[in-house]
Design a protein around this motif. Structure first.
Motif, PDB file in Angstrom:
ATOM      1  N   CYS A 110      -7.310 -11.559  -5.284  1.00  0.00           N
ATOM      2  CA  CYS A 110      -7.255 -10.264  -4.595  1.00  0.00           C
ATOM      3  C   CYS A 110      -6.719  -9.208  -5.564  1.00  0.00           C
ATOM      4  N   LEU A 111      -5.781  -9.647  -6.405  1.00  0.00           N
ATOM      5  CA  LEU A 111      -5.167  -8.692  -7.326  1.00  0.00           C
ATOM      6  C   LEU A 111      -6.165  -8.207  -8.375  1.00  0.00           C
ATOM      7  N   SER A 112      -7.229  -8.970  -8.631  1.00  0.00           N
ATOM      8  CA  SER A 112      -8.183  -8.556  -9.651  1.00  0.00           C
ATOM      9  C   SER A 112      -8.959  -7.315  -9.206  1.00  0.00           C
ATOM     10  N   THR A 157       7.249 -11.351  -2.336  1.00  0.00           N
ATOM     11  CA  THR A 157       7.144 -11.330  -0.871  1.00  0.00           C
ATOM     12  C   THR A 157       5.766 -10.858  -0.399  1.00  0.00           C
ATOM     13  N   ARG A 158       4.963 -10.296  -1.313  1.00  0.00           N
ATOM     14  CA  ARG A 158       3.634  -9.802  -0.927  1.00  0.00           C
ATOM     15  C   ARG A 158       2.532 -10.581  -1.636  1.00  0.00           C
ATOM     16  N   TYR A 159       2.875 -11.689  -2.257  1.00  0.00           N
ATOM     17  CA  TYR A 159       1.893 -12.394  -3.077  1.00  0.00           C
ATOM     18  C   TYR A 159       0.793 -13.053  -2.250  1.00  0.00           C
ATOM     19  N   PHE A 160       1.184 -13.683  -1.148  1.00  0.00           N
ATOM     20  CA  PHE A 160       0.186 -14.419  -0.352  1.00  0.00           C
ATOM     21  C   PHE A 160      -0.418 -13.479   0.691  1.00  0.00           C
ATOM     22  N   CYS A 161      -1.418 -12.721   0.251  1.00  0.00           N
ATOM     23  CA  CYS A 161      -2.005 -11.623   1.011  1.00  0.00           C
ATOM     24  C   CYS A 161      -2.371 -12.003   2.445  1.00  0.00           C
ATOM     25  N   ASN A 162      -2.988 -13.174   2.612  1.00  0.00           N
ATOM     26  CA  ASN A 162      -3.474 -13.456   3.969  1.00  0.00           C
ATOM     27  C   ASN A 162      -2.425 -14.014   4.918  1.00  0.00           C
ATOM     28  N   GLN A 163      -1.176 -13.943   4.455  1.00  0.00           N
ATOM     29  CA  GLN A 163      -0.051 -14.119   5.373  1.00  0.00           C
ATOM     30  C   GLN A 163      -0.042 -12.929   6.350  1.00  0.00           C
ATOM     31  N   CYS A 164      -0.483 -11.772   5.867  1.00  0.00           N
ATOM     32  CA  CYS A 164      -0.442 -10.539   6.671  1.00  0.00           C
ATOM     33  C   CYS A 164      -1.836  -9.958   6.914  1.00  0.00           C
ATOM     34  N   HIS A 165      -2.729 -10.047   5.910  1.00  0.00           N
ATOM     35  CA  HIS A 165      -4.060  -9.445   6.061  1.00  0.00           C
ATOM     36  C   HIS A 165      -5.068 -10.531   6.400  1.00  0.00           C
ATOM     37  N   VAL A 166      -5.789 -10.335   7.488  1.00  0.00           N
ATOM     38  CA  VAL A 166      -6.809 -11.321   7.854  1.00  0.00           C
ATOM     39  C   VAL A 166      -8.163 -10.614   7.965  1.00  0.00           C
ATOM     40  N   PRO A 169      -9.227   0.026  -2.757  1.00  0.00           N
ATOM     41  CA  PRO A 169      -7.959   0.692  -2.440  1.00  0.00           C
ATOM     42  C   PRO A 169      -6.794   0.004  -3.157  1.00  0.00           C
ATOM     43  N   THR A 170      -5.912   0.826  -3.736  1.00  0.00           N
ATOM     44  CA  THR A 170      -4.754   0.272  -4.450  1.00  0.00           C
ATOM     45  C   THR A 170      -3.718  -0.218  -3.451  1.00  0.00           C
ATOM     46  N   LEU A 171      -3.014  -1.271  -3.805  1.00  0.00           N
ATOM     47  CA  LEU A 171      -1.909  -1.734  -2.952  1.00  0.00           C
ATOM     48  C   LEU A 171      -0.922  -0.600  -2.795  1.00  0.00           C
ATOM     49  N   SER A 172      -0.363  -0.450  -1.591  1.00  0.00           N
ATOM     50  CA  SER A 172       0.608   0.630  -1.424  1.00  0.00           C
ATOM     51  C   SER A 172       1.934   0.226  -2.069  1.00  0.00           C
ATOM     52  N   MET A 173       2.817   1.210  -2.264  1.00  0.00           N
ATOM     53  CA  MET A 173       4.083   1.016  -2.955  1.00  0.00           C
ATOM     54  C   MET A 173       4.902  -0.142  -2.375  1.00  0.00           C
ATOM     55  N   THR A 174       4.781  -0.355  -1.039  1.00  0.00           N
ATOM     56  CA  THR A 174       5.602  -1.407  -0.416  1.00  0.00           C
ATOM     57  C   THR A 174       5.321  -2.773  -1.043  1.00  0.00           C
ATOM     58  N   HIS A 175       4.125  -2.931  -1.632  1.00  0.00           N
ATOM     59  CA  HIS A 175       3.762  -4.219  -2.234  1.00  0.00           C
ATOM     60  C   HIS A 175       4.425  -4.421  -3.590  1.00  0.00           C
ATOM     61  N   TYR A 176       5.058  -3.352  -4.097  1.00  0.00           N
ATOM     62  CA  TYR A 176       5.713  -3.451  -5.405  1.00  0.00           C
ATOM     63  C   TYR A 176       7.231  -3.304  -5.293  1.00  0.00           C
ATOM     64  N   ARG A 204       0.595   1.477  14.222  1.00  0.00           N
ATOM     65  CA  ARG A 204       0.627   2.207  12.949  1.00  0.00           C
ATOM     66  C   ARG A 204       0.989   1.329  11.749  1.00  0.00           C
ATOM     67  N   GLN A 205       1.958   0.428  11.932  1.00  0.00           N
ATOM     68  CA  GLN A 205       2.439  -0.356  10.791  1.00  0.00           C
ATOM     69  C   GLN A 205       1.623  -1.620  10.544  1.00  0.00           C
ATOM     70  N   GLN A 206       0.571  -1.803  11.262  1.00  0.00           N
ATOM     71  CA  GLN A 206      -0.210  -3.037  11.117  1.00  0.00           C
ATOM     72  C   GLN A 206      -0.803  -3.178   9.712  1.00  0.00           C
ATOM     73  N   PRO A 207      -0.647  -4.355   9.102  1.00  0.00           N
ATOM     74  CA  PRO A 207      -1.357  -4.560   7.838  1.00  0.00           C
ATOM     75  C   PRO A 207      -2.847  -4.397   8.096  1.00  0.00           C
ATOM     76  N   PRO A 208      -3.531  -3.524   7.346  1.00  0.00           N
ATOM     77  CA  PRO A 208      -4.957  -3.328   7.628  1.00  0.00           C
ATOM     78  C   PRO A 208      -5.739  -4.638   7.561  1.00  0.00           C
ATOM     79  N   LEU A 209      -6.709  -4.779   8.465  1.00  0.00           N
ATOM     80  CA  LEU A 209      -7.589  -5.949   8.440  1.00  0.00           C
ATOM     81  C   LEU A 209      -8.474  -5.873   7.208  1.00  0.00           C
TER      82      LEU A 209
HETATM   83  C1  HEC Z   1       4.333  -9.213   4.240  1.00  0.00           C
HETATM   84  C2  HEC Z   1       3.040  -8.709   4.666  1.00  0.00           C
HETATM   85  C3  HEC Z   1       2.026  -8.316   3.606  1.00  0.00           C
HETATM   86  C4  HEC Z   1       1.592  -9.026   2.528  1.00  0.00           C
HETATM   87  C5  HEC Z   1       1.999 -10.433   2.094  1.00  0.00           C
HETATM   88  C6  HEC Z   1       0.597  -8.208   1.873  1.00  0.00           C
HETATM   89  N1  HEC Z   1       0.450  -7.018   2.539  1.00  0.00           N
HETATM   90 FE1  HEC Z   1      -0.891  -5.551   2.127  1.00  0.00          FE
HETATM   91  N2  HEC Z   1      -0.097  -4.395   3.588  1.00  0.00           N
HETATM   92  C7  HEC Z   1       0.874  -4.786   4.511  1.00  0.00           C
HETATM   93  C8  HEC Z   1       1.192  -3.668   5.394  1.00  0.00           C
HETATM   94  C9  HEC Z   1       2.215  -3.713   6.534  1.00  0.00           C
HETATM   95  C10 HEC Z   1       0.374  -2.595   5.006  1.00  0.00           C
HETATM   96  C11 HEC Z   1       0.315  -1.176   5.616  1.00  0.00           C
HETATM   97  C12 HEC Z   1       1.574  -0.429   5.345  1.00  0.00           C
HETATM   98  C13 HEC Z   1       1.855  -0.338   3.892  1.00  0.00           C
HETATM   99  O1  HEC Z   1       1.033   0.204   3.154  1.00  0.00           O
HETATM  100  O2  HEC Z   1       2.876  -0.880   3.493  1.00  0.00           O
HETATM  101  C14 HEC Z   1      -0.421  -3.076   3.881  1.00  0.00           C
HETATM  102  C15 HEC Z   1      -1.370  -2.317   3.195  1.00  0.00           C
HETATM  103  C16 HEC Z   1      -2.298  -2.839   2.298  1.00  0.00           C
HETATM  104  C17 HEC Z   1      -3.433  -2.112   1.770  1.00  0.00           C
HETATM  105  C18 HEC Z   1      -3.803  -0.661   2.071  1.00  0.00           C
HETATM  106  C19 HEC Z   1      -3.028   0.225   1.182  1.00  0.00           C
HETATM  107  C20 HEC Z   1      -3.271   1.662   1.486  1.00  0.00           C
HETATM  108  O3  HEC Z   1      -2.544   2.487   0.929  1.00  0.00           O
HETATM  109  O4  HEC Z   1      -4.142   1.968   2.304  1.00  0.00           O
HETATM  110  C21 HEC Z   1      -4.098  -2.990   0.944  1.00  0.00           C
HETATM  111  C22 HEC Z   1      -5.364  -2.704   0.144  1.00  0.00           C
HETATM  112  C23 HEC Z   1      -3.368  -4.239   0.934  1.00  0.00           C
HETATM  113  N3  HEC Z   1      -2.277  -4.105   1.767  1.00  0.00           N
HETATM  114  C24 HEC Z   1      -3.746  -5.355   0.234  1.00  0.00           C
HETATM  115  C25 HEC Z   1      -2.922  -6.460   0.060  1.00  0.00           C
HETATM  116  C26 HEC Z   1      -3.176  -7.531  -0.887  1.00  0.00           C
HETATM  117  C27 HEC Z   1      -4.384  -7.616  -1.805  1.00  0.00           C
HETATM  118  C28 HEC Z   1      -2.122  -8.406  -0.787  1.00  0.00           C
HETATM  119  C29 HEC Z   1      -1.859  -9.649  -1.632  1.00  0.00           C
HETATM  120  C30 HEC Z   1      -1.709  -9.403  -3.062  1.00  0.00           C
HETATM  121  C31 HEC Z   1      -1.242  -7.928   0.265  1.00  0.00           C
HETATM  122  N4  HEC Z   1      -1.737  -6.723   0.719  1.00  0.00           N
HETATM  123  C32 HEC Z   1      -0.113  -8.564   0.717  1.00  0.00           C
HETATM  124  C33 HEC Z   1       1.453  -6.029   4.560  1.00  0.00           C
HETATM  125  C34 HEC Z   1       1.307  -7.035   3.611  1.00  0.00           C
END
Ligand code: HEC
Ligand code: HEC
Length: 145
Positions: free
Chosen positions: A81-83, A117-126, A96-103, A59-64
């Protein structure tokens, strides 16, 4: 050693070096890429992006990432990616908008811009690829997922 002999030996040194050089030159040149220079070597097909959406494994997997990321630069000055995915752009780019956890910063404060902590997207998303696991594992999601 008297002087004329010494001079002779010194004079021979460049000759020895040169003959060594000529020998080295005559050895056949080995190819490092294992093919002729004008022969294209295709990329390994297993790493091709998978179309559509792959299911999350837990469930908690960063989406591919369902699209190619080859062209999107991420460095200290720019994050392409932010653009599309930042909340300020996602509407107009239809992404899709970044979820709140990214802010949220690490102290839980809500920010208007992406958290460091969320700047380098492909640390988590591949990008999604049906590639064999690099390391074997027996991971299974918990039953509560
Ligand atoms: C530390 C790990 C991490 C980093 C770095 C990160 N993400 Fe994520 N991301 C996640 C996880 C975990 C989720 C799913 C749970 C959540 O929404 O928090 C997610 C969810 C998302 C989603 C889906 C949101 C939704 O509501 O469906 C998008 C789009 C996304 N990330 C894009 C990005 C982009 C673009 C960046 C770089 C600017 C980024 N993420 C950086 C871990 C990360
Ligand atoms: C040109 C705009 C654009 C850029 C740039 C872009 N994306 Fe996307 N992204 C999209 C769109 C549109 C989708 C939705 C695709 C779909 O639904 O199939 C998406 C989907 C995603 C998802 C899946 C979200 C989910 O909820 O499943 C992730 C993760 C993601 N992108 C990460 C990234 C990362 C990381 C980068 C930078 C390397 C990036 N994107 C750059 C437009 C973009």
């Amino acid at each position: 050693m008297n002087k004329p002999i010494l001079t002779g030996v010194v004079a021979l040194i460049p000759v020895i070096f040169l003959s060594g050089f000529v020998l080295a030159q005559s050895a056949p040149v080995q190819t490092l890429r294992g093919a002729e220079v004008d022969e294209p070597i295709p990329l390994d097909q297993i790493h091709k992006n998978v179309e559509g959406r792959m299911q999350r494994n837990y469930r908690q997997q960063p989406p591919l990432v369902p699209h190619s990321i080859e062209q999107y630069q991420i460095d200290v000055r720019t994050n392409q990616c932010l653009s599309c995915h930042d909340w300020t752009k996602a509407g107009e780019r239809n992404a899709p908008t970044l979820s709140m956890t990214h802010y949220l910063d690490r102290d839980g404060n809500e920010l208007d811009h992406i958290a460091g902590t969320r700047y380098f997207c492909n640390q988590c998303h591949v990008p999604q690829a049906d590639a064999p696991a690099l390391v074997d594992n027996v991971f299974e999601p918990s039953s509560g997922n």
